[in-house]
Motif scaffolding. Structure first.
Motif, PDB file in Angstrom:
ATOM      1  N   SER A   1      16.463  12.554   0.799  1.00  0.00           N
ATOM      2  CA  SER A   1      17.643  11.696   0.806  1.00  0.00           C
ATOM      3  C   SER A   1      17.237  10.259   1.077  1.00  0.00           C
ATOM      4  O   SER A   1      16.077   9.966   1.355  1.00  0.00           O
ATOM      5  N   SER A   2      18.137   9.405   1.066  1.00  0.00           N
ATOM      6  CA  SER A   2      17.816   7.984   1.138  1.00  0.00           C
ATOM      7  C   SER A   2      17.326   7.566   2.523  1.00  0.00           C
ATOM      8  O   SER A   2      17.140   6.396   2.792  1.00  0.00           O
ATOM      9  N   LYS A   3      17.129   8.553   3.381  1.00  0.00           N
ATOM     10  CA  LYS A   3      16.658   8.198   4.721  1.00  0.00           C
ATOM     11  C   LYS A   3      15.323   7.488   4.626  1.00  0.00           C
ATOM     12  O   LYS A   3      14.492   7.809   3.774  1.00  0.00           O
ATOM     13  N   LYS A   4      15.077   6.590   5.540  1.00  0.00           N
ATOM     14  CA  LYS A   4      13.855   5.799   5.437  1.00  0.00           C
ATOM     15  C   LYS A   4      12.643   6.609   5.924  1.00  0.00           C
ATOM     16  O   LYS A   4      12.768   7.512   6.758  1.00  0.00           O
ATOM     17  N   ILE A   5      11.494   6.290   5.342  1.00  0.00           N
ATOM     18  CA  ILE A   5      10.258   6.973   5.724  1.00  0.00           C
ATOM     19  C   ILE A   5       9.370   5.975   6.450  1.00  0.00           C
ATOM     20  O   ILE A   5       9.033   4.917   5.897  1.00  0.00           O
ATOM     21  N   GLU A   6       9.017   6.294   7.689  1.00  0.00           N
ATOM     22  CA  GLU A   6       8.135   5.393   8.447  1.00  0.00           C
ATOM     23  C   GLU A   6       6.696   5.888   8.324  1.00  0.00           C
ATOM     24  O   GLU A   6       6.439   7.075   8.403  1.00  0.00           O
ATOM     25  N   GLU A   7       5.744   4.977   8.178  1.00  0.00           N
ATOM     26  CA  GLU A   7       4.336   5.358   8.067  1.00  0.00           C
ATOM     27  C   GLU A   7       3.645   5.300   9.425  1.00  0.00           C
ATOM     28  O   GLU A   7       3.828   4.342  10.187  1.00  0.00           O
ATOM     29  N   LEU A   8       2.875   6.299   9.717  1.00  0.00           N
ATOM     30  CA  LEU A   8       2.137   6.356  10.988  1.00  0.00           C
ATOM     31  C   LEU A   8       0.659   6.603  10.696  1.00  0.00           C
ATOM     32  O   LEU A   8       0.305   7.116   9.635  1.00  0.00           O
ATOM     33  N   ASP A   9      -0.217   6.256  11.657  1.00  0.00           N
ATOM     34  CA  ASP A   9      -1.648   6.534  11.473  1.00  0.00           C
ATOM     35  C   ASP A   9      -1.959   7.976  11.813  1.00  0.00           C
ATOM     36  O   ASP A   9      -2.731   8.642  11.148  1.00  0.00           O
ATOM     37  N   GLU A  10      -1.378   8.418  12.906  1.00  0.00           N
ATOM     38  CA  GLU A  10      -1.622   9.810  13.290  1.00  0.00           C
ATOM     39  C   GLU A  10      -0.528  10.265  14.235  1.00  0.00           C
ATOM     40  O   GLU A  10       0.181   9.448  14.832  1.00  0.00           O
TER      41      GLU A  10
END
Lengths: 328, 623
Positions: free
Chosen positions: B12-21
């Motif tokens: 869904s249009s929910k946002k995706i946050e990027e993480l290192d680990e």
């Protein structure tokens, strides 16, 4: 040496080491007998392995010119089992004693019997610790005064034959050191058996327990105090075989052969262990001590369970389970 | 398969946050299937090209009463886009299936961390069992966490209303709902788990259908429920080199390593063992592969090694596997293998002792026992694996040494390595080195105890070899002939010979590698399973400018010959180990160096910050 041009003889099986048992020790008779039977089996000498624990009898491997391993106290059955599984072509003979095999090694003894590994185990039962110079063993007669039992043994005697049969031994026999014919019969049958072959040899320790077994082994008294078991024959004993064993409401009792019609007949091949187990509990002085083969039945041999199957491909093995390719 | 199919669903249009680990811990009741859930999540992450390290943590009770804190089973995993050396210290995400799991794990959660709880399990009864007088979810002090209350039980039931399963069967599916939800939360592909389910429930289509359904329901819940405003993905830093990969536990790696060592030495593997936590999984794995190995489940620990000694005499690559209490029982037989100079591998998956101790908890406290735990002068080679996948490599090394030098080799791993897992780059058979052995068949000049002048190994003449009949045993042997000898001169000679033989093994070692700052003022020395955590700490300290370096010792007896020279370069040295200072004592005794110690003996592995704190205090002392 693998295919001798001349048949092997007893000499081929004697090492250059002179046996160092006490003069008059019963061990000599067993060594003589086993090294006489080995060359008759049609097995190349290099395929024999003699494995022992610790004790007087466990010196045995040094005196046979075969592969041999003098291991640690009580543990010979474990080493022998591993050796046999690693190399099922070998004829493996375990040499143990009443202290080694029944006391410190009692657990291994039971499991060796139940698994039916195809090997021989010869228990030298002199009812005493000889190597450590005279302490009570699990088979020492109650009341016997030893260095550790100054007021007499109060532990009850262990019955190795009954234990072996209860644990499922497919071959179980008893001999003693002063009857060569009996020893030959038993050792030959043991050698021919496929599966675990348990032989108890009652032998005399001249130094620390002299004459303990005399009533059953002495020519003058043995017919009254022992039974010579013969397959298919009535179970009888006494000077003129005038006494026999019958059951009275499942309890064995001594009967007069000329009067009783229900003397038991010995059957070594019976699948049911009742008769063998019952006989295994007979012991002088309550009952005559039986000698000969108690039980000889066939059954699946342990090492047959370990046969290698399938292709031994490491690459396939490594990728078993979930694996994936990365292209880099 | 570097690229992955999506789940067939559009996020869904929910946002995706990027993480290192991320460090995540799945926690629930022993019966909730947390180990399986964690295992699936790990595989899915590893297959996305991420690096992983795991720490299963389960109770040793057979089945503690359901819902109690004693019965909580946990599975921790760190997954990241760069290299991951440990399962992590504090956790970012907690999946808690009941109040007890919530209670026992909350303290490990970082500020700002995420908790997903199965709210349905927070019943009055379960709260009482966990020792709560009121529902902690309604209480104070949780403001620093992001708490998500999911009705995992009810969602599972709803997903399976028309599936005609028993209530018990439905309940057993709820871990897959949590898994599906977590897959959504971290944008994992569900394919590996779906494929696993298809294989597992091949013969039970109803259960396959139910589990697939519940897994998807969990994913859908994350995707559609208003509860979650964003999901997460991992920023990729490094690409793995080309090859075939799998995720592997230390115990499985050990099993495969032993099998590989036998194959590469042209011998059949013989494994004689007795079940003991946490080593039993090696036995479980090897027994599956009859085409490579003869596996004997012995009546006790002594019979396990006894059978292995017999098999070694018989020409097999003989192994026994155990843990601490078993190693104690095997001592006398190891002495026999020393005396009879037979090749033998003893694997000790260490656990917390003494005695029964903490059977499911890790420790490194068997080092002294491995090196010295026998009567008489009884030297043996002692190696220690540094990571789950190293449990494979070290078995090849152990076999190489055992067969070349005709000596027992003790390999130390531990519960942390044995049960922990990481990604393994699968080698091909052809690239593994051939392993030589001393099998002897020549009759001319044969002497069972004629020692090789370089290695001091003796010929290995196995029963069945014509003309080489000989006797060995525990009595002292005459050098050369192998005859029993009571000569004082010979005994002294043989004691030296056995000691020199083991000491000579050091010539096989690769040079010791030092990790970290070349101008380090402090050297952290560890051995075995602390490799990952020490490296993690050193990496972090170096990135902050702290001059520290580290060594991980895999050869404990004999120690590497370059160790003393290396250590002398550093003003300060600390030995970090999960015992009260065993290697520390050895190093002080052997090199007369004033090294410090960092001992941890809680049944848990080190945390990186514990190493960092120690290093900071040592650096502070230098100023």
């Amino acid at each position: 040496m693998s295919t001798p041009t001349t048949p092997l003889t007893r000499k081929d099986f004697l090492s250059s080491v002179d046996p160092r048992w006490c003069p008059g020790c019963g061990c000599y008779a067993v060594l003589q007998k086993i090294t006489s039977v080995m060359p008759t089996l049609g097995i190349p000498r290099e395929n024999f392995a003699v494995i022992s624990g610790i004790g007087c009898s466990s010196r045995f491997p040094y005196y046979t010119n075969t592969y041999g391993f003098h291991t640690i106290h009580g543990r010979a059955p474990t080493v022998a089992t591993g050796l046999k599984l690693a190399n099922p072509d070998l004829s493996v003979w375990v040499i143990t004693g009443d202290g080694d095999g029944l006391s410190i090694g009692g657990n291994h003894f039971i499991h060796l019997m139940r698994r039916n590994v195809d090997l021989k185990i010869i228990l030298f039962n002199n009812q005493i610790y000889g190597l450590t110079k005279g302490q009570a063993s699990p088979t020492t007669l109650p009341g016997t005064k030893t260095k550790t039992t100054p007021t007499g043994v109060f532990d009850r005697q262990m019955a190795p034959m009954a234990m072996a049969i209860a644990a499922g031994a497919t071959f179980a026999a008893r001999a003693h050191d002063s009857d060569g014919e009996l020893l030959t019969e038993v050792m030959t049958a043991a050698a021919a058996h496929k599966g675990i072959a348990f032989v108890e040899v009652m032998l005399n320790c001249v130094i620390f327990n002299d004459a303990a077994m005399d009533p059953m082994t002495n020519k003058a008294t043995r017919s009254e105090n022992s039974i010579r078991l013969r397959h298919g024959q009535p179970i009888v004993f006494g000077a003129d075989n005038n006494k026999g064993i019958r059951l009275n409401n499942m309890t064995p009792e001594i009967a007069n052969v000329s009067e009783a019609k229900d003397i038991l007949r010995h059957d070594i091949h019976a699948e049911d262990t009742s008769l063998a187990f019952s006989l295994a509990q007979f012991a002088h002085p309550k009952m005559p001590t039986p000698f000969g083969i108690f039980r000889q039945v066939t059954g699946p041999v342990y090492e047959d369970n370990f046969k290698s199957t399938g292709e031994a491909d490491l690459d396939k093995l490594f990728k078993s389970g979930t694996s994936w390719v990365e292209k880099g | 398969m570097t690229t992955h199919e999506t789940n067939g669903e559009v996020n869904s249009s929910k946002k995706i946050e990027e993480l290192d680990e991320v460090v995540i811990r799945f926690a629930g009741d022993s019966g909730d299937g947390m180990q399986l859930t964690g295992d699936q999540f790990t595989t899915a992450s590893a297959m996305m090209g991420e690096d992983v390290a795991t720490l299963p943590d389960y109770p040793s009770e057979i089945r503690a009463p359901a819902g109690t804190v004693f019965g909580v089973s946990g599975f921790q995993l760190r997954f990241g886009g760069g290299e991951v050396f440990t399962p992590g210290d504090e956790i970012d995400v907690l999946i808690a299936m009941n109040p007890a799991a919530f209670k026992t794990n909350l303290a490990s959660l970082k500020d700002g961390g995420i908790v997903v709880v199965n709210e349905d399990a927070f019943t009055q009864r379960n709260l009482e069992k966990a020792g709560y007088s009121s529902n902690p979810l309604d209480g104070e002090g949780l403001g620093k966490f992001k708490i998500f209350r999911a009705n995992i039980t009810k969602l599972t039931q709803n997903a399976l209303t028309d599936k005609q399963l028993s209530p018990k069967q439905v309940d057993l599916c709820k871990n897959f709902l949590a898994l599906g939800l977590t897959y959504w939360l971290f944008n994992r592909s569900m394919d590996p788990t779906k494929n696993w389910l298809k294989k597992k429930f091949q013969a039970k289509p109803a259960l396959l259908d139910a589990n697939l359904h519940v897994l998807q329901a969990g994913w859908n819940f994350g995707n559609t429920a208003e509860m979650f405003t964003s999901s997460y993905s991992i920023r990729k830093q490094e690409k793995r080199k080309a090859g075939v990969y799998r995720y592997i536990t230390g115990n499985t790696a050990a099993a495969l390593g032993l099998i590989a060592a036998a194959k590469k030495s042209g011998l059949r593997l013989f494994l004689g063992s007795y079940p003991i936590t946490p080593a039993t999984d090696i036995l479980h794995e090897v027994v599956k592969h009859k085409q490579f190995a003869t596996v004997f489940q012995a009546e006790d620990e002594i019979a396990g090694i006894g059978s292995a000694v017999g098999a070694a005499f018989g020409g097999a690559l003989a192994v026994t596997t155990t843990s601490g209490p078993g190693l104690s029982l095997k001592s006398e037989f190891i002495g026999l293998a020393v005396m009879t100079e037979l090749p033998l591998i003893i694997v000790d998956v260490q656990r917390a002792g003494p005695s029964t101790g903490l059977p499911t908890k890790t420790e490194q406290s068997d080092l002294f026992q491995a090196i010295w735990g026998r009567h008489g002068e009884s030297p043996a080679v002692v190696l220690a694996a540094s990571s789950p996948r190293d449990c494979f490599d070290i078995m090849l090394e152990a076999a190489t040494i055992a067969l070349k030098y005709m000596t027992p080799v003790i390999v130390l791993t531990d519960g942390y390595l044995g049960n922990g897992a990481e990604v393994w780059h699968i080698p091909s058979e052809s690239e593994l080195p051939e392993i030589k052995h001393n099998r002897h068949t020549k009759t001319e000049g044969f002497q069972p105890y004629k020692h090789d002048p370089e290695t001091l190994g003796r010929p290995w003449a196995v029963p069945g070899t014509p003309g080489l009949e000989h006797r060995i045993g525990g009595l002292e042997k005459e050098d050369g002939s192998g005859a029993v000898s009571h000569s004082p001169v010979n005994h002294e000679k043989m004691c030296h010979l056995r000691a020199n033989k083991v000491a000579g093994v050091a010539r096989e070692y690769a040079p010791t590698t030092v990790y970290g700052d070349p101008n380090a003022k402090v050297l952290v020395v560890g051995w075995g399973s602390t490799a990952g955590v020490i490296k993690t700490a050193v990496k972090k300290l170096n990135s902050e400018g702290t001059p520290v370096a580290s060594i991980n010792l895999r050869h404990l007896n004999p120690l590497p010959s370059d160790l003393q020279t290396i250590m002398k370069k550093y003003p300060k040295i600390v030995v970090a180990e999960n015992n009260l200072g065993q290697l520390w004592q050895i190093i002080r005794a052997q090199y007369l160096l004033d090294v410090e110690k960092l001992a941890k003996i809680t049944g848990q592995p080190f945390r990186a910050d514990e190493i960092e704190t120690k290093v900071h205090s040592m650096i502070g002392g230098l100023k």
